[in-house]
Design an enzyme around this catalytic site. Structure first.
Site, PDB file in Angstrom:
ATOM      1  N   TRP A 100      27.692  13.768  34.345  1.00  0.00           N
ATOM      2  CA  TRP A 100      28.245  12.439  34.045  1.00  0.00           C
ATOM      3  C   TRP A 100      27.430  11.343  34.716  1.00  0.00           C
ATOM      4  CZ3 TRP A 100      30.834  12.385  29.891  1.00  0.00           C
ATOM      5  CH2 TRP A 100      31.711  13.417  29.570  1.00  0.00           C
ATOM      6  N   ASP A 171      32.161   5.878  39.415  1.00  0.00           N
ATOM      7  CA  ASP A 171      32.914   6.544  38.359  1.00  0.00           C
ATOM      8  C   ASP A 171      33.869   7.500  39.065  1.00  0.00           C
ATOM      9  OD1 ASP A 171      33.900   8.144  36.357  1.00  0.00           O
ATOM     10  OD2 ASP A 171      31.941   8.755  35.560  1.00  0.00           O
ATOM     11  N   LYS A 195      42.313  12.346  33.098  1.00  0.00           N
ATOM     12  CA  LYS A 195      42.300  13.392  34.111  1.00  0.00           C
ATOM     13  C   LYS A 195      43.458  13.237  35.084  1.00  0.00           C
ATOM     14  CE  LYS A 195      37.902  14.115  32.643  1.00  0.00           C
ATOM     15  NZ  LYS A 195      36.663  13.395  32.392  1.00  0.00           N
TER      16      LYS A 195
HETATM   17  C1  LIG Z   1      35.564  12.988  31.819  1.00  0.00           C
HETATM   18  C2  LIG Z   1      34.574  12.175  32.553  1.00  0.00           C
HETATM   19  C3  LIG Z   1      33.838  11.148  31.914  1.00  0.00           C
HETATM   20  C4  LIG Z   1      33.962  10.857  30.441  1.00  0.00           C
HETATM   21  O1  LIG Z   1      35.162  10.264  30.172  1.00  0.00           O
HETATM   22  P1  LIG Z   1      35.491   9.685  28.696  1.00  0.00           P
HETATM   23  O2  LIG Z   1      36.751   8.932  28.966  1.00  0.00           O
HETATM   24  O3  LIG Z   1      35.639  10.860  27.797  1.00  0.00           O
HETATM   25  O4  LIG Z   1      34.374   8.809  28.291  1.00  0.00           O
HETATM   26  C5  LIG Z   1      32.995  10.399  32.692  1.00  0.00           C
HETATM   27  N1  LIG Z   1      32.828  10.633  33.996  1.00  0.00           N
HETATM   28  C6  LIG Z   1      33.487  11.612  34.634  1.00  0.00           C
HETATM   29  C7  LIG Z   1      33.276  11.826  36.090  1.00  0.00           C
HETATM   30  C8  LIG Z   1      34.384  12.414  33.929  1.00  0.00           C
HETATM   31  O5  LIG Z   1      35.052  13.384  34.553  1.00  0.00           O
END
Ligand SMILES: *Cc1c(COP(=O)(O)O)cnc(C)c1O
Length: 360
Positions: A100, A171, A195
């Site tokens: 990511w 993030d 999540k």
């Molecule tokens: C799941 C995830 C993403 C992607 O998320 P989306 O909402 O599907 O774009 C980005 N960064 C991390 C750390 C993730 O776990």
């Protein structure tokens, strides 16, 4: 049979939240319609989005220097949106600790210079390079980190500190509200909700207002400017009303259960229980450096790919679902976000013991 869902995202939500949403689904507060059937400009929805924001502010201890925004497009849109608003031809530092973070860096390259200040890609992201070894750009527009690496199963157990004048952006999609941290160390954080905060369809963005004011409005479309969300209470256009409603319920639940500090204790106990078992098993192994192990996404393997597949299938038959590793890395992964109770982790370990006995 009780089912424990170990999916990485969309992930399980607290049972109490699902029941509350079910009870209100068809008829919200006696109005005769469900929340998703109501206008976002109406009397009933405004208090929902207000409550979602107030809960986020309370749980993360966020001051008025920051805006709390609800944006569509997931965490992935933030990869480019943050660079569009904050990079604008400058240089940004990125710490590459997983798939990511690599995606975030790649998107930013379209809008300026990306300086990869560290990477563990060569060793399949099996650890988090120490921030002490970062070669930071002195006047970077920002520094970007991924606090928890959902696929690799690693996490900054101690979050890095920013340097003066360079806002740190994280993030936090897969560990937001799972542990206490100081929002004032960050210029911006963002997280896809699916999540730890609710269903997919909304991303939470917390951004310092002075940073949001840096956007060059001539270059960034209206819907992609943070200021548009700030000026319109995240309702310039129709927001994802049901996802925001669910986020309000999940954050209500977290408050009722003692907030982030209380859930952090439970999360630490859950992770310790599972890693203790892994460390004492000659059959299951985790590839992640001990100091950097994620308390949210526990990755592990059996001695072979065939046994990995058999494990995932048999676990599912026993009510322990979605234990397959990410398609890029294989193996197995147990995601144990806030909503996963300790009983679920204990049930998983019991099953792992039995599987080990039967297959070693
Ligand atoms: C799941 C995830 C993403 C992607 O998320 P989306 O909402 O599907 O774009 C980005 N960064 C991390 C750390 C993730 O776990």
């Amino acid at each position: 049979m009780a089912v424990y869902n170990f999916a990485a995202g969309p992930a399980m939500l607290p049972k109490d939240v699902m029941k509350k949403a079910q009870a209100e689904f068809v008829d919200y507060k006696g109005c005769g319609s469900g929340i998703m059937e109501l206008s976002h400009r109406g009397k009933l929805f405004q208090p929902v989005i207000d409550r979602a924001e107030a809960n986020v502010r309370e749980l993360l201890n966020i001051s008025d220097d920051y805006a709390v925004l609800f944006v569509q497009g997931g965490a992935s849109l933030q990869f480019s949106m943050l660079a569009m608003n904050l990079l604008n031809g400058g240089t940004a530092d990125y710490a590459d600790t997983g798939v990511w973070s690599a995606k975030a860096a790649k998107e930013a390259q379209m809008f300026g210079n990306v300086n990869l200040i560290s990477s563990s890609k060569a060793t399949k992201y099996d650890h988090i390079p120490s921030p002490a070894d970062w070669k930071r750009t002195a006047d970077a527009a920002y520094l970007h980190i991924t606090s928890n690496n959902t696929v690799a199963g690693s996490q900054y157990i101690t979050l890095p500190k920013p340097t003066a004048g360079v806002p740190m952006i994280a993030d936090m999609s897969s560990d937001i509200m799972s542990r206490v941290f100081d929002i004032n160390d960050f210029g911006m954080i963002y997280a896809g909700a699916q999540k730890n905060l609710g269903p997919s369809g909304v991303a939470l963005v917390v951004i310092r207002k002075d940073l949001a004011a840096r956007t060059d409005n001539a270059k960034v479309p209206t819907m992609l400017r943070y200021s548009t969300y700030i000026d319109n209470g995240s309702m310039f256009n129709t927001p994802p009303t049901f996802a925001v409603y669910m986020l309000a319920l999940v954050t209500d639940w977290l408050k009722e259960n003692g907030g982030v500090a209380a859930i952090e204790k439970i999360n630490n106990a859950k992770a310790a229980y599972l890693y203790d078992f892994l460390d004492n098993s000659a059959f299951f192994k985790t590839p992640v450096a001990k100091a950097d192990r994620s308390r949210m996404n526990v990755v592990f393997r059996t001695p072979s790919e065939e046994l990995d597949a058999a494990f995932v299938a048999e676990a599912r038959a026993n009510g322990l679902t979605d234990l397959k590793g990410h398609r890029l890395v294989g193996g197995c992964r147990a995601s144990i976000y806030n909503a996963m109770p300790m009983e679920g982790v204990k049930a998983l370990v019991e099953f792992m013991k039995k599987f080990e006995q039967a297959n070693k």
